[in-house]
Write an enzyme that holds these catalytic residues in place. Structure first.
Site, short mmCIF file in Angstrom:
data_model
loop_
_atom_site.label_atom_id
_atom_site.label_comp_id
_atom_site.label_asym_id
_atom_site.label_seq_id
_atom_site.Cartn_x
_atom_site.Cartn_y
_atom_site.Cartn_z
N ASN A 291 -14.16 9.19 3.23
CA ASN A 291 -13.33 8.66 2.30
C ASN A 291 -14.10 7.42 1.66
O ASN A 291 -13.58 6.54 1.45
CB ASN A 291 -12.17 8.21 3.12
CG ASN A 291 -10.84 7.78 2.19
OD1 ASN A 291 -10.37 6.84 2.32
ND2 ASN A 291 -10.54 8.71 1.30
N TYR B 294 0.87 -1.28 -0.08
CA TYR B 294 -0.14 -0.01 -0.06
C TYR B 294 0.82 1.24 0.08
O TYR B 294 1.68 1.45 0.78
CB TYR B 294 -1.00 0.09 1.17
CG TYR B 294 -1.77 1.21 1.55
CD1 TYR B 294 -2.62 1.62 0.52
CD2 TYR B 294 -1.42 2.05 2.60
CE1 TYR B 294 -3.26 3.04 0.52
CE2 TYR B 294 -1.99 3.35 2.60
CZ TYR B 294 -3.20 3.58 1.70
OH TYR B 294 -3.97 4.82 1.94
N ARG C 42 -16.63 18.63 51.87
CA ARG C 42 -16.60 17.37 52.53
C ARG C 42 -16.36 16.16 51.58
O ARG C 42 -15.88 15.17 51.97
CB ARG C 42 -17.86 17.49 53.15
CG ARG C 42 -17.93 16.21 54.07
CD ARG C 42 -19.42 15.94 54.73
NE ARG C 42 -20.39 16.82 54.40
CZ ARG C 42 -21.84 16.42 54.40
NH1 ARG C 42 -22.02 15.25 54.31
NH2 ARG C 42 -22.75 17.49 53.99
N HIS D 205 -2.83 16.22 -2.16
CA HIS D 205 -4.21 16.22 -1.74
C HIS D 205 -4.84 16.51 -0.36
O HIS D 205 -5.86 16.74 0.05
CB HIS D 205 -4.84 15.05 -2.45
CG HIS D 205 -4.74 13.77 -1.54
ND1 HIS D 205 -3.43 13.06 -1.52
CD2 HIS D 205 -5.40 13.21 -0.57
CE1 HIS D 205 -3.58 12.21 -0.67
NE2 HIS D 205 -4.71 12.06 -0.11
N ASN E 82 -14.39 4.13 3.04
CA ASN E 82 -13.01 3.43 3.27
C ASN E 82 -12.86 3.62 4.82
O ASN E 82 -12.65 2.63 5.61
CB ASN E 82 -11.76 3.79 2.60
CG ASN E 82 -10.56 3.44 3.15
OD1 ASN E 82 -10.25 2.21 3.14
ND2 ASN E 82 -9.67 4.18 3.25
N GLN E 83 -13.06 4.80 5.32
CA GLN E 83 -13.07 5.08 6.70
C GLN E 83 -14.32 5.18 7.22
O GLN E 83 -15.04 6.38 7.57
CB GLN E 83 -12.25 6.39 6.99
CG GLN E 83 -10.83 6.25 6.42
CD GLN E 83 -9.97 7.77 6.80
OE1 GLN E 83 -10.36 8.46 7.51
NE2 GLN E 83 -8.98 7.91 5.76
#
Length: 507
Positions: free
Chosen positions: A420, A68, A292, A96, A423-424
């Site tokens: 995305n 990747y 207290r 980008h 994808n996300q």
């Protein structure tokens, strides 16, 4: 500030020693990185980085092994081929991502994030060139700090947009700060004596594909809130002593029966601060909850902060990247080690602690300025009520501070939105959680400073001198540095000074 149990500060690192990229990082290292500091790239680090880089060369040459970001597009466009030339693939990674907006992030956050990034890359799992590690190490010896916009990260696939701005600045693109001046990045590099960083596609992806910004802001927020939490304990004890309260609310049998570890630790520390106190006998049998129940509230905060301590400690030794390279096993592992969920949860917990401790401190100041509850001290602790107004403006400001904290304490980690092209499809929003907690930590410091100023003023207008030696020492620290409010004057700088005194006295 690195801490041990019950929020006690650990021994500080040698301020002149280099930060060794071959050793685990600490929060103290992140704090030191705000200023020029040497980084040590030892032979072990260099050897690991070179082995992973050589392994990358091998798999890059193998057409049957997908990697990747080396041979592919990015994110949702992974199914498309990337650019053939390595320099072009670097631009393909970064261009980008130049979509951030908002004001520049604080310098300490940016430099801490880059320290985390270079540490992760230096562990030899990312396949970057040694030039990347060496150039970042050289940057830390200077004041060079990339200009990074606040908004744009979702805390998954790394803090992509913020880290892309940092990476572009190191290449001489965008903007950066040198000696406090914001400049075009290429000029800033020249002034700092740094050469622009040359990258291939893998280098560029590795620099952006980690949650280093999220971790840095979380760690710095935790460090600050830890200091304020400790100050809140000290100020509660000073308040109880000045008012003449009975310390029975801290009795070890009482707190032991409660059973929570944080409360037991906090109450033990507060009993030490109140050792030698002499109650006046003029207070009610049972104090308001802001006194207290303080060991229970601050103890619960201690338990929550211990959870955050563990998350930050793990994140400081975490390899945050994708993919990872394991030459010894001939493995390129693709996965999600760039997913900042742990820090998101921890930062949200820090924000909740900030809101609760801040509320306690604000209520304690409200009690202190109220003649119906402060054992007869003048309203607003004014030296001449009506002719003077004492802490009236400060108390008004604390109301605004706590309102701002409450408004921003809503958990960010529950707000996942897909992005995305799905994808996300789940994201942690750790960056939002972390930066928000970093901001709120400063408001908590100011709340502590406001209460500290009030306690200094209370003794001036008729409150008794503390009878516990450690409380008297704290009062003297404040009184030596800050004049009484008599007559009225602007108090903004005094609040900041008081905050600094009470949050750094144990550092």
């Amino acid at each position: 500030m690195t801490t041990t149990s019950a929020g006690a500060p650990a021994a500080p690192a040698d301020p002149g020693a280099p930060i060794d990229l071959g050793a685990p990082l600490s929060t103290a290292d992140l704090r030191r990185a705000a200023e020029p500091v040497p980084l040590l790239v030892g032979p072990d680090v260099r050897g690991r980085v070179e082995r992973a880089r050589e392994f990358l060369r091998v798999v890059r040459a193998d057409d049957d092994r997908p990697v990747y970001g080396v041979k592919t597009g990015f994110g949702a466009l992974i199914g498309y081929a990337g650019r053939a030339e390595e320099a072009d693939q670097c631009d393909n990674t970064l261009a980008h991502l130049g979509a951030g907006q908002g004001p520049d992030l604080p310098h300490d956050v940016v430099r801490a994030a880059l320290l985390l990034r270079v540490w992760s890359l230096g562990q030899g799992f990312s396949g970057v060139s040694t030039e990347v590690v060496d150039t970042l190490a050289a940057m830390f010896a200077t004041t060079f700090t990339p200009a990074v916009p606040r908004y744009g990260s979702v805390g998954a696939s790394g803090d992509l947009i913020p880290l892309a701005y940092a990476t572009q600045a190191l290449r001489g693109r965008g903007s950066a700060h040198v000696d406090g001046e914001r400049l075009p990045a290429d000029e800033a590099l020249r002034r700092a004596g740094l050469a622009p960083l040359a990258l291939d596609g893998r280098d560029a992806l590795a620099l952006v594909n980690g949650t280093s910004l999220t971790t840095a802001a979380t760690a710095l927020a935790l460090d600050s809130v830890r200091a304020s939490h400790r100050a809140a304990q000290d100020l509660t004890c000073l308040l109880a002593d000045v008012l003449g309260c009975d310390p029975g609310f801290l009795h070890p049998r009482l707190i032991g029966a409660y059973g929570h570890p944080g409360a037991i630790a906090v109450a033990g520390r507060m009993r030490g601060a109140l050792d030698g106190v002499a109650p006046t006998g003029d207070r009610p049998l049972q104090e308001p909850y802001s006194i207290r129940c303080s060991p229970q509230l601050l103890g619960a905060a201690e338990d929550a902060l211990r959870y955050a301590d563990g998350v930050v400690a793990a994140d400081l030794t975490s390899i945050s990247d994708n993919p990872l390279f394991f030459p010894e096993d001939d493995v390129v592992a693709h996965g999600g080690n760039f997913f900042g969920q742990p820090a998101a949860f921890a930062a949200d917990a820090i924000a909740m602690v900030t809101a609760s401790v801040g509320n306690l401190v604000e209520r304690q100041l409200d009690l202190l300025v109220d003649p119906a509850r402060n054992t007869g001290l003048p309203p607003m602790l004014a030296a001449g009520p009506g002719q003077q107004h004492g802490l009236q403006g400060v108390q008004l400001a604390t109301t605004a501070f706590i309102a701002e904290i409450r408004r921003n304490a809503v958990p960010a980690s529950t707000q996942s939105l897909p992005t995305n092209l799905h994808n996300q499809d789940v994201v942690p929003f750790g960056t939002q959680a972390a930066l928000r907690s970093y901001d709120l930590a400063e408001l908590l410091r100011l709340l502590c400073g406001s209460l500290a100023l009030g306690l200094r003023q209370a003794v001036h207008v008729g409150g008794r001198r503390p009878t516990a030696p450690r409380c008297a020492e704290l009062l003297d620290l404040l009184a030596d540095a800050i004049a009484p409010v008599d007559p009225d004057r602007p108090l903004d700088a005094d609040v900041r000074l008081a905050a600094e005194l009470v949050t750094t006295r144990w550092s």
